[in-house]
Design a protein around this motif. Structure first.
Motif, PDB file in Angstrom:
ATOM      1  N   GLY A 160      65.409  36.089  38.784  1.00 36.10           N
ATOM      2  CA  GLY A 160      64.904  37.021  39.792  1.00 36.10           C
ATOM      3  C   GLY A 160      63.415  37.302  39.646  1.00 36.10           C
ATOM      4  N   ASP A 161      62.927  38.175  40.499  1.00 38.14           N
ATOM      5  CA  ASP A 161      61.494  38.473  40.552  1.00 38.14           C
ATOM      6  C   ASP A 161      60.979  39.166  39.297  1.00 38.14           C
ATOM      7  OD1 ASP A 161      61.338  37.352  43.067  1.00 38.14           O
ATOM      8  OD2 ASP A 161      61.684  39.259  44.102  1.00 38.14           O
ATOM      9  N   VAL A 162      61.817  39.954  38.663  1.00 39.00           N
ATOM     10  CA  VAL A 162      61.394  40.699  37.474  1.00 39.00           C
ATOM     11  C   VAL A 162      61.012  39.736  36.346  1.00 39.00           C
ATOM     12  CG1 VAL A 162      62.142  42.364  35.735  1.00 39.00           C
ATOM     13  CG2 VAL A 162      62.763  42.690  38.112  1.00 39.00           C
ATOM     14  N   LEU A 163      61.649  38.582  36.312  1.00 39.98           N
ATOM     15  CA  LEU A 163      61.360  37.605  35.262  1.00 39.98           C
ATOM     16  C   LEU A 163      59.912  37.121  35.331  1.00 39.98           C
ATOM     17  CD1 LEU A 163      62.824  36.348  32.917  1.00 39.98           C
ATOM     18  CD2 LEU A 163      63.531  34.484  34.388  1.00 39.98           C
ATOM     19  N   THR A 214      68.314  45.515  38.816  1.00 44.74           N
ATOM     20  CA  THR A 214      68.207  44.793  40.094  1.00 44.74           C
ATOM     21  C   THR A 214      69.298  43.728  40.215  1.00 44.74           C
ATOM     22  OG1 THR A 214      66.564  43.265  39.165  1.00 44.74           O
ATOM     23  CG2 THR A 214      65.736  45.192  40.341  1.00 44.74           C
ATOM     24  N   GLY A 215      69.665  43.094  39.094  1.00 42.67           N
ATOM     25  CA  GLY A 215      70.760  42.117  39.127  1.00 42.67           C
ATOM     26  C   GLY A 215      72.090  42.768  39.435  1.00 42.67           C
ATOM     27  N   LEU A 224      65.293  45.645  31.307  1.00 40.46           N
ATOM     28  CA  LEU A 224      66.259  46.600  31.852  1.00 40.46           C
ATOM     29  C   LEU A 224      66.125  46.740  33.365  1.00 40.46           C
ATOM     30  CD1 LEU A 224      66.255  49.410  29.169  1.00 40.46           C
ATOM     31  CD2 LEU A 224      68.130  47.876  29.764  1.00 40.46           C
ATOM     32  N   LEU A 225      64.895  46.677  33.841  1.00 41.15           N
ATOM     33  CA  LEU A 225      64.698  46.706  35.291  1.00 41.15           C
ATOM     34  C   LEU A 225      65.369  45.492  35.933  1.00 41.15           C
ATOM     35  CD1 LEU A 225      63.363  47.973  37.793  1.00 41.15           C
ATOM     36  CD2 LEU A 225      61.344  46.580  37.279  1.00 41.15           C
ATOM     37  N   GLY A 226      65.257  44.333  35.282  1.00 33.92           N
ATOM     38  CA  GLY A 226      65.932  43.135  35.777  1.00 33.92           C
ATOM     39  C   GLY A 226      67.443  43.296  35.765  1.00 33.92           C
ATOM     40  N   THR A 227      67.970  43.980  34.751  1.00 33.84           N
ATOM     41  CA  THR A 227      69.407  44.241  34.686  1.00 33.84           C
ATOM     42  C   THR A 227      69.852  45.094  35.873  1.00 33.84           C
ATOM     43  OG1 THR A 227      69.371  44.125  32.277  1.00 33.84           O
ATOM     44  CG2 THR A 227      71.243  45.250  33.281  1.00 33.84           C
ATOM     45  N   SER A 282      73.864  36.605  36.587  1.00 37.24           N
ATOM     46  CA  SER A 282      72.800  35.880  35.863  1.00 37.24           C
ATOM     47  C   SER A 282      71.455  36.562  36.086  1.00 37.24           C
ATOM     48  CB  SER A 282      72.748  34.412  36.290  1.00 37.24           C
ATOM     49  OG  SER A 282      72.254  34.285  37.601  1.00 37.24           O
ATOM     50  N   MET A 283      71.256  37.131  37.287  1.00 28.78           N
ATOM     51  CA  MET A 283      70.018  37.857  37.544  1.00 28.78           C
ATOM     52  C   MET A 283      69.955  39.138  36.710  1.00 28.78           C
ATOM     53  SD  MET A 283      68.343  39.070  41.193  1.00 28.78           S
ATOM     54  CE  MET A 283      69.068  37.711  42.060  1.00 28.78           C
ATOM     55  N   ALA A 284      71.109  39.625  36.267  1.00 30.70           N
ATOM     56  CA  ALA A 284      71.148  40.833  35.438  1.00 30.70           C
ATOM     57  C   ALA A 284      70.965  40.518  33.960  1.00 30.70           C
ATOM     58  CB  ALA A 284      72.463  41.569  35.650  1.00 30.70           C
ATOM     59  N   THR A 285      71.455  39.373  33.516  1.00 29.13           N
ATOM     60  CA  THR A 285      71.405  39.078  32.075  1.00 29.13           C
ATOM     61  C   THR A 285      70.165  38.310  31.643  1.00 29.13           C
ATOM     62  OG1 THR A 285      72.755  37.104  32.437  1.00 29.13           O
ATOM     63  CG2 THR A 285      73.901  39.128  31.798  1.00 29.13           C
TER      64      THR A 285
END
Length: 172
Positions: A17-20, A106-107, A101-104, A130-133
């Motif tokens: 995702g975008d956070v990555l 949003t996922g 954690l922000l990615g978690t 997968s976007m969360a982990t």
């Protein structure tokens, strides 16, 4: 070979995702600053110490109250140059897991959105999982690698500041 690596990285970044992308940018900044500090210690530090010691030893007297204040100012200026970007590196280390954690979050929002729109379809939820982990894992790995470098740099900074304090003696 290089094309395969590029494709694997691109797929990994899309799954995260975008956070990555933010985690990657912070990690790049953090390691650029770490390498800058290492470069400083290997190339420029001896000049800073030599300049500070030369200014101190060039003083005609070193025992008065004003001389002690000048010594403290020299140590403070040298400490500032030795520390350099270490506080910013520490901020990047602390920021990486928070972005993970922000990615978690949003996922998981994507997972809940898939559940709401498509029911309990496991295939549609897998992308959100997968976007969360992936960002969480990437944030933790980036932070751990930065923690090791920060520990090394903090130990080196402390040693160098102590060394300057020892070299600026009060003897005339």
């Amino acid at each position: 070979m290089i094309g395969d690596i590029y494709l694997a990285i691109q797929i990994f970044m899309e799954r995260g995702g975008d956070v990555l992308w933010f985690i990657a940018a912070i990690t790049f900044l953090m390691w650029a600053l770490i390498f800058e500090r290492i470069w400083y210690f290997f190339r420029e530090h001896q000049g800073v110490v030599g300049e500070t010691v030369q200014i101190w030893e060039g003083r005609p007297e070193r025992r008065s109250w004003s001389a002690q204040q000048i010594r403290d100012a020299l140590i403070s200026e040298s400490s500032e140059r030795i520390l350099g970007s270490l506080p910013l590196i520490q901020t990047c280390v602390a920021l990486c897991p928070l972005l993970g954690l922000l990615g978690t979050v949003t996922g998981m929002i994507s997972v809940f959105d898939a559940m709401a729109t498509q029911g309990g379809n496991a295939r549609s939820m897998a992308a959100g999982v997968s976007m969360a982990t992936i960002p969480t894992m990437a944030g933790m790995i980036a932070s751990l690698s930065g923690l090791l470098a920060v520990a090394f740099l903090r130990r080196r900074v402390g040693h160098e500041i102590e060394s300057i304090q020892d070299r600026l003696t009060f003897d005339n």
